[in-house]
Design a protein around this motif. Structure first.
Motif, PDB file in Angstrom:
ATOM      1  N   GLY A 241       9.090   1.080  80.053  1.00 25.36           N
ATOM      2  CA  GLY A 241       9.329  -0.168  79.336  1.00 25.36           C
ATOM      3  C   GLY A 241       8.653  -0.154  77.973  1.00 25.36           C
ATOM      4  O   GLY A 241       9.225  -0.614  76.972  1.00 25.36           O
ATOM      5  N   ILE A 242       7.423   0.387  77.920  1.00 26.00           N
ATOM      6  CA  ILE A 242       6.713   0.471  76.644  1.00 26.00           C
ATOM      7  C   ILE A 242       7.390   1.484  75.722  1.00 26.00           C
ATOM      8  O   ILE A 242       7.529   1.247  74.511  1.00 26.00           O
ATOM      9  CB  ILE A 242       5.234   0.855  76.871  1.00 26.00           C
ATOM     10  N   VAL A 243       7.829   2.614  76.286  1.00 24.50           N
ATOM     11  CA  VAL A 243       8.510   3.620  75.472  1.00 24.50           C
ATOM     12  C   VAL A 243       9.806   3.045  74.885  1.00 24.50           C
ATOM     13  O   VAL A 243      10.179   3.344  73.741  1.00 24.50           O
ATOM     14  CB  VAL A 243       8.795   4.887  76.293  1.00 24.50           C
ATOM     15  N   ASN A 244      10.467   2.194  75.644  1.00 19.67           N
ATOM     16  CA  ASN A 244      11.683   1.541  75.136  1.00 19.67           C
ATOM     17  C   ASN A 244      11.364   0.658  73.930  1.00 19.67           C
ATOM     18  O   ASN A 244      12.172   0.548  73.000  1.00 19.67           O
ATOM     19  CB  ASN A 244      12.333   0.696  76.235  1.00 19.67           C
ATOM     20  N   GLU A 245      10.190   0.034  73.939  1.00 15.39           N
ATOM     21  CA  GLU A 245       9.783  -0.789  72.799  1.00 15.39           C
ATOM     22  C   GLU A 245       9.461   0.078  71.578  1.00 15.39           C
ATOM     23  O   GLU A 245       9.703  -0.330  70.443  1.00 15.39           O
ATOM     24  CB  GLU A 245       8.573  -1.647  73.171  1.00 15.39           C
ATOM     25  N   ILE A 246       8.931   1.282  71.821  1.00 17.61           N
ATOM     26  CA  ILE A 246       8.709   2.221  70.707  1.00 17.61           C
ATOM     27  C   ILE A 246      10.051   2.564  70.068  1.00 17.61           C
ATOM     28  O   ILE A 246      10.207   2.572  68.834  1.00 17.61           O
ATOM     29  CB  ILE A 246       8.005   3.499  71.196  1.00 17.61           C
ATOM     30  N   ALA A 247      11.037   2.857  70.914  1.00 20.26           N
ATOM     31  CA  ALA A 247      12.371   3.194  70.414  1.00 20.26           C
ATOM     32  C   ALA A 247      12.961   2.042  69.609  1.00 20.26           C
ATOM     33  O   ALA A 247      13.562   2.248  68.542  1.00 20.26           O
ATOM     34  CB  ALA A 247      13.287   3.550  71.584  1.00 20.26           C
ATOM     35  N   ALA A 248      12.774   0.817  70.122  1.00 14.78           N
ATOM     36  CA  ALA A 248      13.301  -0.354  69.414  1.00 14.78           C
ATOM     37  C   ALA A 248      12.655  -0.501  68.043  1.00 14.78           C
ATOM     38  O   ALA A 248      13.319  -0.854  67.056  1.00 14.78           O
ATOM     39  CB  ALA A 248      13.067  -1.608  70.253  1.00 14.78           C
ATOM     40  N   ALA A 249      11.340  -0.240  67.962  1.00 11.78           N
ATOM     41  CA  ALA A 249      10.644  -0.319  66.678  1.00 11.78           C
ATOM     42  C   ALA A 249      11.183   0.718  65.696  1.00 11.78           C
ATOM     43  O   ALA A 249      11.366   0.428  64.499  1.00 11.78           O
ATOM     44  CB  ALA A 249       9.143  -0.114  66.889  1.00 11.78           C
ATOM     45  N   LEU A 250      11.437   1.924  66.180  1.00  8.31           N
ATOM     46  CA  LEU A 250      11.948   2.985  65.328  1.00  8.31           C
ATOM     47  C   LEU A 250      13.382   2.706  64.879  1.00  8.31           C
ATOM     48  O   LEU A 250      13.791   3.087  63.777  1.00  8.31           O
ATOM     49  CB  LEU A 250      11.869   4.322  66.063  1.00  8.31           C
ATOM     50  N   LYS A 251      14.157   2.043  65.721  1.00  9.46           N
ATOM     51  CA  LYS A 251      15.536   1.703  65.365  1.00  9.46           C
ATOM     52  C   LYS A 251      15.580   0.589  64.317  1.00  9.46           C
ATOM     53  O   LYS A 251      16.483   0.540  63.481  1.00  9.46           O
ATOM     54  CB  LYS A 251      16.314   1.291  66.610  1.00  9.46           C
ATOM     55  N   LYS A 252      14.600  -0.313  64.368  1.00 11.36           N
ATOM     56  CA  LYS A 252      14.541  -1.396  63.393  1.00 11.36           C
ATOM     57  C   LYS A 252      14.153  -0.881  62.014  1.00 11.36           C
ATOM     58  O   LYS A 252      14.601  -1.397  60.989  1.00 11.36           O
ATOM     59  CB  LYS A 252      13.532  -2.462  63.842  1.00 11.36           C
ATOM     60  N   ASN A 253      13.294   0.128  62.005  1.00  8.88           N
ATOM     61  CA  ASN A 253      12.839   0.711  60.735  1.00  8.88           C
ATOM     62  C   ASN A 253      13.231   2.180  60.738  1.00  8.88           C
ATOM     63  O   ASN A 253      12.504   3.039  61.234  1.00  8.88           O
ATOM     64  CB  ASN A 253      11.336   0.549  60.595  1.00  8.88           C
ATOM     65  N   THR A 254      14.381   2.471  60.188  1.00  6.56           N
ATOM     66  CA  THR A 254      14.946   3.824  60.284  1.00  6.56           C
ATOM     67  C   THR A 254      14.233   4.849  59.393  1.00  6.56           C
ATOM     68  O   THR A 254      14.497   6.051  59.498  1.00  6.56           O
ATOM     69  CB  THR A 254      16.442   3.800  59.903  1.00  6.56           C
ATOM     70  N   THR A 255      13.333   4.389  58.526  1.00  6.73           N
ATOM     71  CA  THR A 255      12.581   5.324  57.683  1.00  6.73           C
ATOM     72  C   THR A 255      11.216   5.669  58.291  1.00  6.73           C
ATOM     73  O   THR A 255      10.503   6.525  57.765  1.00  6.73           O
ATOM     74  CB  THR A 255      12.361   4.730  56.282  1.00  6.73           C
ATOM     75  N   LEU A 256      10.881   5.000  59.380  1.00  6.27           N
ATOM     76  CA  LEU A 256       9.568   5.195  59.999  1.00  6.27           C
ATOM     77  C   LEU A 256       9.502   6.522  60.747  1.00  6.27           C
ATOM     78  O   LEU A 256      10.389   6.853  61.533  1.00  6.27           O
ATOM     79  CB  LEU A 256       9.278   4.036  60.964  1.00  6.27           C
ATOM     80  N   LYS A 257       8.440   7.285  60.480  1.00  2.75           N
ATOM     81  CA  LYS A 257       8.177   8.524  61.203  1.00  2.75           C
ATOM     82  C   LYS A 257       6.809   8.419  61.875  1.00  2.75           C
ATOM     83  O   LYS A 257       5.862   7.874  61.290  1.00  2.75           O
ATOM     84  CB  LYS A 257       8.191   9.729  60.252  1.00  2.75           C
ATOM     85  N   ILE A 258       6.688   8.957  63.079  1.00  6.26           N
ATOM     86  CA  ILE A 258       5.429   8.829  63.815  1.00  6.26           C
ATOM     87  C   ILE A 258       5.018  10.139  64.479  1.00  6.26           C
ATOM     88  O   ILE A 258       5.855  10.961  64.853  1.00  6.26           O
ATOM     89  CB  ILE A 258       5.495   7.740  64.912  1.00  6.26           C
ATOM     90  N   ALA A 259       3.713  10.305  64.602  1.00  2.00           N
ATOM     91  CA  ALA A 259       3.132  11.376  65.407  1.00  2.00           C
ATOM     92  C   ALA A 259       2.684  10.752  66.721  1.00  2.00           C
ATOM     93  O   ALA A 259       1.982   9.732  66.732  1.00  2.00           O
ATOM     94  CB  ALA A 259       1.949  12.007  64.690  1.00  2.00           C
ATOM     95  N   ILE A 260       3.106  11.337  67.822  1.00  3.77           N
ATOM     96  CA  ILE A 260       2.742  10.845  69.153  1.00  3.77           C
ATOM     97  C   ILE A 260       1.572  11.674  69.650  1.00  3.77           C
ATOM     98  O   ILE A 260       1.678  12.891  69.810  1.00  3.77           O
ATOM     99  CB  ILE A 260       3.923  10.962  70.128  1.00  3.77           C
ATOM    100  N   GLU A 261       0.425  11.026  69.853  1.00  2.00           N
ATOM    101  CA  GLU A 261      -0.790  11.735  70.260  1.00  2.00           C
ATOM    102  C   GLU A 261      -1.202  11.316  71.670  1.00  2.00           C
ATOM    103  O   GLU A 261      -1.340  10.126  71.964  1.00  2.00           O
ATOM    104  CB  GLU A 261      -1.927  11.431  69.284  1.00  2.00           C
ATOM    105  N   GLY A 262      -1.402  12.302  72.534  1.00  2.00           N
ATOM    106  CA  GLY A 262      -1.852  12.040  73.894  1.00  2.00           C
ATOM    107  C   GLY A 262      -3.350  12.239  74.014  1.00  2.00           C
ATOM    108  O   GLY A 262      -3.917  13.168  73.426  1.00  2.00           O
ATOM    109  N   HIS A 263      -4.020  11.361  74.774  1.00  2.00           N
ATOM    110  CA  HIS A 263      -5.472  11.430  74.950  1.00  2.00           C
ATOM    111  C   HIS A 263      -5.829  11.166  76.413  1.00  2.00           C
ATOM    112  O   HIS A 263      -5.158  10.396  77.106  1.00  2.00           O
ATOM    113  CB  HIS A 263      -6.178  10.405  74.066  1.00  2.00           C
ATOM    114  N   THR A 264      -6.909  11.794  76.870  1.00  2.00           N
ATOM    115  CA  THR A 264      -7.400  11.583  78.237  1.00  2.00           C
ATOM    116  C   THR A 264      -8.887  11.227  78.195  1.00  2.00           C
ATOM    117  O   THR A 264      -9.521  11.261  77.138  1.00  2.00           O
ATOM    118  CB  THR A 264      -7.236  12.857  79.093  1.00  2.00           C
ATOM    119  N   ASP A 265      -9.436  10.903  79.368  1.00  2.00           N
ATOM    120  CA  ASP A 265     -10.896  10.791  79.460  1.00  2.00           C
ATOM    121  C   ASP A 265     -11.466  12.189  79.725  1.00  2.00           C
ATOM    122  O   ASP A 265     -10.734  13.183  79.647  1.00  2.00           O
ATOM    123  CB  ASP A 265     -11.298   9.784  80.544  1.00  2.00           C
TER     124      ASP A 265
END
Length: 330
Positions: A241-265
């Motif tokens: 559900g959260i990933v779907n919101e990321i997609a929606a944000a990227l679709k609203k702003n078609t010039t937006l580019k992002i780096a996806i960073e994963g982190h753990t404890d």
């Protein structure tokens, strides 16, 4: 003085104890009704409605000063919402709301008097319509059972130890709601706890595309807590559900580019954590591209436990470090 019978039953607060309720002094509301819960333990409940309603002017939280010549030994523990445990017939019972807990000592040049401290509080509370609910000690068994649930055990003003004489009063105020006060003392110092009972107010809301866009625009990054299957890179149902919101944000702003960073404890081996975080970041990227986001607008990297938000010194802090960060690429 004749004992007053108080049938204890406070909504969702249900307690268990392994022995019969302890009898208190005549001025104490003492009697309880015992029932069996699904674990076949004796349960005790408390009904605040049986406390007479007070119309006294109580002032503001924590409602009263310390007696003359006394002061807070250190900075008191004060929280807008937390839990504090109070004895109902010797069973330490959790009450939630605004919390004040402090150690009390004599001011410089003064002598601490246990009797002065206790009588000052007793007389003042009684004058405001408070009812004594309990006076006595708790058993070692009760301490062992409840202390593990008390996140503030050992902190400032902590009350509820074996052999400690506790006096517990309740005020049912017309204006301020339900107020719980307990105190204990010896010839050297005292302790005082006050709780103004309040219902928990949920402040967590669903992460939306607008939230993500705002964070990326104003801060340059958005910190998200996406649920994955335990020790795997597969995204859970609510995580999607959260990933779907990321997609929606990227679709609203078609010039937006992002780096996806994963982190753990920092739990486990560093190499394993780094690979796991990398796999999770790439799993998010994969879902986004499947949803039509151009792969050239995305990158994915895992950093394991190399970049913690906070120290990994508690379970709550470790949970904060297990995250996915979206970083805006300029």
């Amino acid at each position: 003085m004749k004992k007053v019978a108080l049938l204890l039953s406070l909504g969702a607060i249900t307690l268990s104890c392994s022995q019969a309720p302890k009898q208190n002094q005549d001025s104490t509301v003492a009697d309880t009704a015992a029932v069996k819960d699904d674990k076949s333990e004796v349960a005790t409940t408390f009904n605040i409605a049986d406390i007479p309603l007070s119309t006294a002017d109580l002032g503001d939280f924590p409602f009263f000063t310390l007696p003359a010549g006394l002061e807070e030994q250190n900075k008191p523990l004060q929280k807008k919402f937390d839990v504090c445990f109070f004895p109902i017939n010797g069973v330490m019972t959790p009450f939630e709301g605004k919390v004040y807990k402090t150690n009390v000592t004599a001011k410089s040049g003064e002598e601490f008097s246990q009797r002065f401290f206790e009588k000052s509080l007793e007389d003042y509370l009684t004058s405001k319509g408070a009812v004594k609910v309990y006076e006595g000690e708790i058993t070692q068994e009760e301490y062992d059972k409840y202390s593990k649930k008390d996140a503030n055990k050992g902190a400032e003003g902590d009350i509820g130890y074996t052999g400690e004489q506790i006096k517990f009063y309740v005020i049912r105020s017309k204006d301020k709601g339900n107020i719980y006060v307990q105190f204990s003392a010896n010839n050297a110092s005292g302790k005082l706890n006050v709780v103004q009972e309040e219902a928990f107010q949920q402040t967590i809301t669903k992460v939306t595309a607008d939230d993500i866009t705002k964070d990326l625009t104003e801060k340059g990054k958005s910190i998200l807590y996406i649920n994955f299957d335990t020790d795997k890179s597969s995204i859970s149902a609510d995580g999607k559900g959260i990933v779907n919101e990321i997609a929606a944000a990227l679709k609203k702003n078609t010039t937006l580019k992002i780096a996806i960073e994963g982190h753990t404890d920092n739990t486990g081996e560093a190499a394993h954590n780094k690979k796991l975080s990398d796999d999770r970041a790439k799993a998010v990227l994969s879902v986004l591209t499947s949803d039509g986001i151009d792969k050239t607008r995305l990158s994915a990297t895992g950093f394991g436990a190399e970049r913690p938000l906070v120290a990994n010194d508690s379970e709550s802090n470790k949970a904060k470090n297990r995250r996915v960060e979206l970083v805006k690429i300029k």
